[in-house]
Design a protein around this motif. Sequence first.
Motif, PDB file in Angstrom:
ATOM      1  N   MET A   1       0.843  -1.196   0.000  1.00  0.00           N
ATOM      2  CA  MET A   1       0.000   0.000   0.000  1.00  0.00           C
ATOM      3  C   MET A   1       0.875   1.242   0.000  1.00  0.00           C
ATOM      4  O   MET A   1       1.889   1.293   0.698  1.00  0.00           O
ATOM      5  CB  MET A   1      -0.916   0.028   1.229  1.00  0.00           C
ATOM      6  N   LYS A   2       0.460   2.219  -0.779  1.00  0.00           N
ATOM      7  CA  LYS A   2       1.204   3.471  -0.823  1.00  0.00           C
ATOM      8  C   LYS A   2       0.299   4.574  -1.350  1.00  0.00           C
ATOM      9  O   LYS A   2      -0.582   4.326  -2.173  1.00  0.00           O
ATOM     10  CB  LYS A   2       2.440   3.333  -1.722  1.00  0.00           C
ATOM     11  N   GLU A   3       0.517   5.777  -0.848  1.00  0.00           N
ATOM     12  CA  GLU A   3      -0.244   6.932  -1.323  1.00  0.00           C
ATOM     13  C   GLU A   3       0.485   7.569  -2.505  1.00  0.00           C
ATOM     14  O   GLU A   3       1.702   7.776  -2.455  1.00  0.00           O
ATOM     15  CB  GLU A   3      -0.403   7.954  -0.192  1.00  0.00           C
ATOM     16  N   TRP A   4      -0.267   7.841  -3.559  1.00  0.00           N
ATOM     17  CA  TRP A   4       0.300   8.465  -4.757  1.00  0.00           C
ATOM     18  C   TRP A   4      -0.435   9.781  -5.006  1.00  0.00           C
ATOM     19  O   TRP A   4      -1.590   9.790  -5.423  1.00  0.00           O
ATOM     20  CB  TRP A   4       0.158   7.538  -5.971  1.00  0.00           C
ATOM     21  N   LYS A   5       0.250  10.883  -4.735  1.00  0.00           N
ATOM     22  CA  LYS A   5      -0.375  12.205  -4.861  1.00  0.00           C
ATOM     23  C   LYS A   5      -0.856  12.476  -6.280  1.00  0.00           C
ATOM     24  O   LYS A   5      -1.888  13.123  -6.491  1.00  0.00           O
ATOM     25  CB  LYS A   5       0.637  13.287  -4.453  1.00  0.00           C
ATOM     26  N   GLN A   6      -0.117  11.971  -7.280  1.00  0.00           N
ATOM     27  CA  GLN A   6      -0.462  12.259  -8.668  1.00  0.00           C
ATOM     28  C   GLN A   6      -1.726  11.549  -9.133  1.00  0.00           C
ATOM     29  O   GLN A   6      -2.230  11.826 -10.224  1.00  0.00           O
ATOM     30  CB  GLN A   6       0.701  11.910  -9.607  1.00  0.00           C
ATOM     31  N   LEU A   7      -2.243  10.621  -8.312  1.00  0.00           N
ATOM     32  CA  LEU A   7      -3.458   9.900  -8.692  1.00  0.00           C
ATOM     33  C   LEU A   7      -4.706  10.443  -7.997  1.00  0.00           C
ATOM     34  O   LEU A   7      -5.812   9.948  -8.239  1.00  0.00           O
ATOM     35  CB  LEU A   7      -3.308   8.410  -8.369  1.00  0.00           C
ATOM     36  N   VAL A   8      -4.536  11.435  -7.139  1.00  0.00           N
ATOM     37  CA  VAL A   8      -5.690  12.037  -6.464  1.00  0.00           C
ATOM     38  C   VAL A   8      -6.602  12.687  -7.501  1.00  0.00           C
ATOM     39  O   VAL A   8      -6.142  13.417  -8.386  1.00  0.00           O
ATOM     40  CB  VAL A   8      -5.232  13.078  -5.422  1.00  0.00           C
ATOM     41  N   GLY A   9      -7.888  12.398  -7.409  1.00  0.00           N
ATOM     42  CA  GLY A   9      -8.852  12.926  -8.370  1.00  0.00           C
ATOM     43  C   GLY A   9      -9.162  11.972  -9.504  1.00  0.00           C
ATOM     44  O   GLY A   9     -10.135  12.168 -10.238  1.00  0.00           O
TER      45      GLY A   9
END
Length: 340
Positions: free
Chosen positions: A154-162
């Motif tokens: 699991m990881k958060e990807w800022k560029q995929l928000v939205g």
Amino acid sequence: IDNDLIPVGDSRTNDKISPSSSLRLLGTEVLFRSGNPLLEHDLHRVSVSTAKAIICVSADVTDESSADVSDSKMLRQVLTLKSISAARLLNCHVVVEIQDIDNSDLIHLVAPKFTEVMCSHDIIGRLMIQVARQPGLAFVLEELIGFEGSEFYMKEWKQLVGKTFREITVRFDNAVPVGICSGLGQNSARLNPDNSYVIKEGDKILVLAEDEFSYTVNDGSYDATLGNEDLSSVLANWTPLLKKEKLLFCGWRRDMADMIKELDLSVSAKSELWLLNTIPTQDRQELFRDGGHKDELQVENLVIKNVVGNPNVRRNLEKLHDLDVTGKPTGETATLDEFD
């Protein structure tokens, strides 16, 4: 884990907790220290403030009372770690193992959003239900949980928000998105969410990948809508075909009521569950209630049949005789070839 240090704390002496000479590690150093994990002084001896993650392992238990005693120690250990965290000396992920799922609320109550609680006994029970209903699933789970091949990351990807979940399914070349995790609380993970789900700030993308460094977000040049038909109308009118089943549980567990409830959610109405164990039928209802800690066992789809006998004795397996709550035969019988 290459070149990492794993300190192991235990109340026993070092000579009793040190690994055997057969232990083979790939560059990882394991340091054993004897001490009480409930004492801050002993926790600082293993440099708890510099830990990347802390795993609190519960002791093995044999009955419900032992489970509560073990979980009470885990609760005290969480409080000790929380006090260290309050002094800004601890900033890492804490995983706590408990023995009774009913005690998880206590830990969440005293330390909300501080720890991730796992009940190994409950997880194993749920896995046994799923594996029994899906032959071959055990090999899949073993592959996923092990460190060979691909695992969950699991990881958060800022560029995929939205972006929608449908859009991000093609944004990883070396990983397969399978869900979203929005926190550590219960029901925070969503496997296979709706394609229209929009990724929010703080959402972590759950993927299957070789390791956590083997994948990254691509340039997004592939259109996720190409070649995909809209199946929403088909799925809206689709209903699963369920048939009545006849299942057999051999033996007894202290969380038998929880396992029965889990099974009840996935079977069709009037399916039969036969319980074969040595516990008298008169005592089973009280065990289901866990000494008054749980409500009366209520099932919607299952019809429970009680059989008294030893699953290890062949004659007890050749023909099963259903008994009522008083221990009297109902006249209903079953043989092993009748079970699904």
